[in-house]
Structure formats: structure tokens, C-alpha cells
Design an enzyme around this catalytic site. Structure first.
Site, mmCIF file in Angstrom:
data_model
loop_
_atom_site.group_PDB
_atom_site.id
_atom_site.type_symbol
_atom_site.label_atom_id
_atom_site.label_comp_id
_atom_site.label_asym_id
_atom_site.label_seq_id
_atom_site.Cartn_x
_atom_site.Cartn_y
_atom_site.Cartn_z
ATOM 1 N N ASN A 39 4.020 -1.088 8.200
ATOM 2 C CA ASN A 39 4.832 -0.392 9.320
ATOM 3 C C ASN A 39 6.106 -0.430 9.375
ATOM 4 O OD1 ASN A 39 3.989 -3.155 9.803
ATOM 5 N ND2 ASN A 39 4.258 -2.879 12.241
ATOM 6 N N CYS A 50 3.461 4.065 11.154
ATOM 7 C CA CYS A 50 2.404 3.086 10.627
ATOM 8 C C CYS A 50 2.003 2.752 9.460
ATOM 9 C CB CYS A 50 1.116 3.597 11.493
ATOM 10 S SG CYS A 50 1.407 3.680 13.294
ATOM 11 N N GLU A 52 -0.764 2.658 7.723
ATOM 12 C CA GLU A 52 -1.844 3.556 7.407
ATOM 13 C C GLU A 52 -1.052 4.909 6.911
ATOM 14 O OE1 GLU A 52 -3.903 1.213 10.645
ATOM 15 O OE2 GLU A 52 -1.709 2.141 10.534
#
Length: 129
Positions: A39, A50, A52
Site C-alpha cells: 500500500n 492498495c 492488491e
């Protein structure tokens, strides 16, 4: 290197001066390669990224578009799932049965799937194509 090791390692590079909540994520592409992201916060909160999303961006930049496995790690007391937006991002590149390992630094973990994280996902079928 394992998926959880990659996520744990990249988490250390997270830029989280405002929340102090560092997150690392790693995805495995169809080729078997691992792509990791962390992040990155911003003082204008909605402008952060983020972990991901960072891992997915690395995968796509490398020419892959299929996720076969996901791992997310944080220092939270319980395994922290991806936010809603990241669940949709993962669903763009992963099947519903793609395994997702959610882990903490102290060894707690939960295994789930992309479909369990995002039931009723929005996909290309909804576009009438």
C-alpha cells in the site's frame, strides 16, 4: 520464494505514514511468476493505492492477465480481507475459485476464495457482450 514470503517482504516497503497500517499483497500469475505490491498512502486519502492493486498492476505490466493465487498480509490482530474495490480488481483477473490466503504477521491465517470475498461479482457478462 513463496507467495506469503513475497507478501511479507514487500509489506516492509509500504508507505503508510498516516495510518501506520502496512499491507503486502502477492499474486501468482498463470506462468507461476509472483508479483508483489504494497500500500502507498497519500495525504489526500482517496489518492492512495492498495497493496492488491499494486500487485495486479505489476502482473499486468509484465504481460499477464490471469491470477491463480492471492496472499494478503498485515499486522492486524485478525487476517484483514481486501477492500471492496480490490475485491473487484481481483475478480477481474481471477476465477471465483481462486484461493486467497489472508494472513497476519504473527501467523494467523484464513484461506478463502475470490468468489467468497465477492459473491455476485460484476463481470463482462453484465455489459451485454
Amino acid at each position: 520464494m513463496s507467495l506469503i514470503d513475497a507478501a511479507r517482504r514487500v509489506r516492509e516497503a509500504a508507505y503508510a505514514p498516516y495510518s501506520g497500517f502496512k499491507v503486502g499483497a502477492a499474486v501468482r500469475g498463470a506462468s507461476g511468476a509472483i508479483y508483489a505490491g504494497c500500500n502507498v498512502e497519500n495525504v489526500a486519502y482517496p489518492e492512495g493505492t492498495c497493496a492488491e492493486a499494486g500487485a495486479i498492476a505489476r502482473m499486468v505490466a509484465a504481460g499477464e492477465t490471469v491470477i491463480t493465487e492471492v496472499c494478503v498480509i498485515s499486522a492486524s490482530a485478525q487476517p484483514a480481507p481486501p477492500c471492496g474495490g480490490c475485491r473487484q480488481k481481483l475478480a477481474e483477473f481471477a476465477r471465483s475459485d481462486t484461493p486467497v490466503l489472508l494472513a497476519t504477521l504473527d501467523g494467523k491465517s484464513v484461506t478463502t476464495t475470490v468468489g467468497e470475498l465477492l459473491p455476485g461479482r460484476f463481470d463482462v457478462g453484465h455489459l451485454g457482450r
